[in-house]
Motif scaffolding. Structure first.
Motif, short mmCIF file in Angstrom:
data_model
loop_
_atom_site.label_atom_id
_atom_site.label_comp_id
_atom_site.label_asym_id
_atom_site.label_seq_id
_atom_site.Cartn_x
_atom_site.Cartn_y
_atom_site.Cartn_z
N PHE A 62 38.42 44.18 37.66
CA PHE A 62 38.13 44.53 39.05
C PHE A 62 39.21 45.40 39.70
CE2 PHE A 62 35.13 40.87 40.63
CZ PHE A 62 34.22 41.19 39.64
N ARG A 105 44.34 42.78 45.10
CA ARG A 105 44.39 42.26 46.48
C ARG A 105 45.67 41.46 46.76
NH1 ARG A 105 38.55 42.18 47.40
NH2 ARG A 105 38.65 41.31 49.47
N LYS A 137 35.28 50.23 47.93
CA LYS A 137 35.97 49.00 47.53
C LYS A 137 36.05 48.14 48.76
CE LYS A 137 38.56 46.46 44.71
NZ LYS A 137 38.00 45.95 43.43
N GLU A 138 35.69 46.86 48.63
CA GLU A 138 35.51 46.04 49.82
C GLU A 138 36.80 45.71 50.57
OE1 GLU A 138 33.49 43.03 47.58
OE2 GLU A 138 35.09 41.59 47.86
N MET A 220 35.46 35.74 49.62
CA MET A 220 34.96 37.04 49.18
C MET A 220 33.55 37.24 49.73
SD MET A 220 33.89 38.34 45.40
CE MET A 220 35.46 38.55 44.64
N SER A 285 26.29 35.99 44.37
CA SER A 285 27.03 37.22 44.62
C SER A 285 26.10 38.33 45.10
CB SER A 285 27.80 37.62 43.35
OG SER A 285 28.54 38.79 43.58
N HIS A 286 25.34 38.94 44.18
CA HIS A 286 24.54 40.12 44.52
C HIS A 286 23.15 39.74 44.99
CE1 HIS A 286 27.56 41.95 41.71
NE2 HIS A 286 27.74 42.58 42.86
N PHE A 309 33.09 33.54 38.11
CA PHE A 309 34.21 34.44 37.79
C PHE A 309 35.37 33.69 37.15
CE2 PHE A 309 32.89 37.11 41.74
CZ PHE A 309 32.00 37.87 40.98
N LEU A 477 30.31 48.88 37.57
CA LEU A 477 29.74 47.91 38.50
C LEU A 477 28.38 48.42 38.98
CD1 LEU A 477 31.17 45.24 39.10
CD2 LEU A 477 32.85 47.01 38.58
C1 V55 Z 1 33.20 42.43 42.73
C2 V55 Z 1 33.79 43.54 42.19
C3 V55 Z 1 35.00 43.97 42.70
C4 V55 Z 1 35.59 43.33 43.76
C5 V55 Z 1 34.98 42.23 44.31
O1 V55 Z 1 31.35 40.98 42.38
C6 V55 Z 1 33.78 41.77 43.79
C7 V55 Z 1 31.93 42.01 42.12
C8 V55 Z 1 35.11 45.79 41.18
O2 V55 Z 1 35.68 45.04 42.20
O3 V55 Z 1 36.77 43.79 44.21
#
Ligand code: V55
Ligand code: FE
Length: 489
Positions: A62, A105, A137-138, A220, A285-286, A309, A477
């Motif tokens: 990630f 992070r 990117k979140e 998250m 998640s999604h 995860f 992703l």
């Molecule tokens: C996800 C992917 C990320 C992230 C947070 O669920 C969640 C996928 C590729 O980075 O920063």
């Protein structure tokens, strides 16, 4: 220290070996079948692909630098352009010739020379809205790229300064009927804060509605959904804290003691209009999609009993449990007019997998068809000596008929896995599902990749076109199809 060798860990070898390929391919070889001649547009997708070896000796997938692929479709041919996103991180590290940013992070692990810099890797999703390709990117604002050239235009795009949230989700949603993009940012007033910002961005690309509220707990907030009348936010206990960062633990961990929440707010609402529903712990998640029928809100999401995860471990040290990590498509239902604050959950299908997609023209409405990747454990894997990526291998592409419950599946074979698909509408069509599914095949035995095109409503017979790619595409992703500008070029 100054070595440019990547570590020999599972995160950097085999299918996860860094790629580093920036390329332009005018025409990919079509190995079998044919690419429909009327397709004119591009499939954009992004993968984490580290530019430099990590500061800490190992790193999670990630955290790699975003590498965007653009598959351009025109006159029955497919071109490919691939570029790293020029994030602030990428540019600073290229100048230094080494990694400067540390763990996922965790700014406490960064080289002091980058203090205060935006940490975005832009590695999670790419989507076109109002003519801009946004690489997301979140943990940061979007990166604005040119959808034709993949040139980075603004590494910290704040919608003309209107966006004051420090972050923007990697999963914004576009309402095909209004052209609006709906989005949110979490940790919106700083890392580990419970602040959420919600934005409606008009078809013209300008922010025209905004709301701020607090989450029940910091976690998250990876995805969300919208309906005709509401936006829907699921809160699952992938939690984090400054204490964890100071202790050099992974940013997130799974806390089984916490409840799951579903926040429902009118699309043009404010904090006081937001209602929280709750359920016992689980993981999701999604989101596939959501819709409302009056006050009843249905939210369809692959749901697992426990943590999905392994690299964000249990906060109390419980070992990763692959059985609890198996996600099945569930419908979460709440009623905005009921006194009851419970969430009802009922299965939509029995397939185990993730990465749900829809015909995006039907986002926010009751969709009949859903596509996803499936881990079919009854199928053989024939990859002797290969450890990584085979355990939870996504080996099957599936369509779920959400009305009949029937499924339509295609197995990729014992030596390959699949990346997330995207739906391509057939030009001129309006019926749901009338179009194609595009998906990248990871050919694990030979370290190669192919692009596969399917009839979206008839997966079982296999691809209608199989397209060679002259280099390996790293596992990615998310991505999206966009009607764009190949003929004008
Ligand atoms: C996800 C992917 C990320 C992230 C947070 O669920 C969640 C996928 C590729 O980075 O920063
Ligand atoms: Fe995602």
């Amino acid at each position: 220290m100054s070595s440019l060798q990547f570590p020999a860990t599972a995160n950097f070898t085999g299918i996860f070996a860094p790629s580093g390929v920036e390329a332009d391919v005018a025409r990919l070889e079509v190995l079998s079948g044919a690419v429909p001649v009327d397709l004119d547009g591009a499939f954009f997708r992004v993968a984490p692909d580290p530019q430099f070896p990590p500061l800490a000796g190992d790193d999670i997938w990630f955290n790699g630098d975003g590498m965007v692929s653009r598959f351009g479709f025109r006159d029955g041919t497919v071109s490919l352009r691939q570029r790293w996103v020029r994030t602030e991180k990428f540019v600073a590290e290229r100048k230094a010739g080494r990694a400067l940013f540390g763990a996922y992070r965790n700014p406490l692990t960064d080289d002091s020379s980058v203090d205060g810099m935006v940490r975005s890797t832009a590695n999670t999703n790419v989507i076109v809205h109002a003519g801009k390709l946004l690489a997301l990117k979140e943990d940061s604002p979007p990166v604005w790229m040119d959808p034709a050239t993949l040139t980075t235009i603004d590494p910290v795009y704040r919608f003309g300064g209107r966006m004051t949230s420090e972050t923007f989700t990697a999963h914004p949603k576009i309402d095909a009927r209004t052209g609006e993009m709906l989005a949110f940012g979490y940790a919106a007033r700083g890392l580990c804060t419970r602040d959420m910002a919600y934005y409606v961005i008009g078809a013209d690309g300008e922010i025209d509605h905004e709301a701020w509220f607090e989450l029940p707990y910091y976690c998250m907030m990876h995805d969300f959904a919208f309906t005709d009348d509401y936006v829907v936010f699921h809160v699952v206990p992938i939690v984090g804290s400054w204490d964890r960062l100071r202790a050099n633990l992974p940013h997130f961990g799974f806390d089984r003691q916490r409840e799951v929440y579903l926040g429902v707010m009118p699309r043009r609402g404010q904090a006081q209009d937001l209602r929280w529903f709750r359920a016992p712990t689980c993981f999701a998640s999604h989101v596939m999609n959501a819709h409302n029928v009056g006050s009843i809100v249905n939210f369809d999401v692959p749901t697992a009993a426990g943590n999905m995860f392994p690299f964000f471990p249990d906060t109390e040290g419980a070992p990763f449990d692959p059985v609890a990590a198996a996600a099945r498509m569930m419908r979460w239902t709440v009623d905005m007019s009921a006194n009851d604050d419970g969430i009802r959950m009922a299965p939509l299908a029995d397939l185990v997998g993730e990465f749900p997609r829809i015909d995006d023209r039907f986002a926010g409405r009751a969709n009949r068809h859903g596509w996803q990747l499936v881990q079919d454990g009854s199928r053989p894997v024939d990859l002797p000596g290969m450890r990584s990526a085979t355990g939870l291998m996504m080996n099957t592409l599936a369509r779920i008929d959400c009305i009949s419950g029937e499924t339509d599946t295609w197995w990729v074979g014992p030596t390959s896995s699949l990346q997330e698909p995207a739906f391509i509408p057939r030009p001129g069509s309006t019926d749901e599902g009338d179009g194609y599914l595009v998906v990248i095949e990871n050919r694990l035995a030979e370290n190669a990749s192919r692009l596969l095109l399917f009839d979206a409503l008839d997966l079982a017979p296999g691809p209608i076109a199989t397209i060679a790619i002259p280099f390996r595409i790293r596992p990615g992703l998310h991505g999206n199809w966009a009607q764009t500008t190949n003929r004008a070029a």
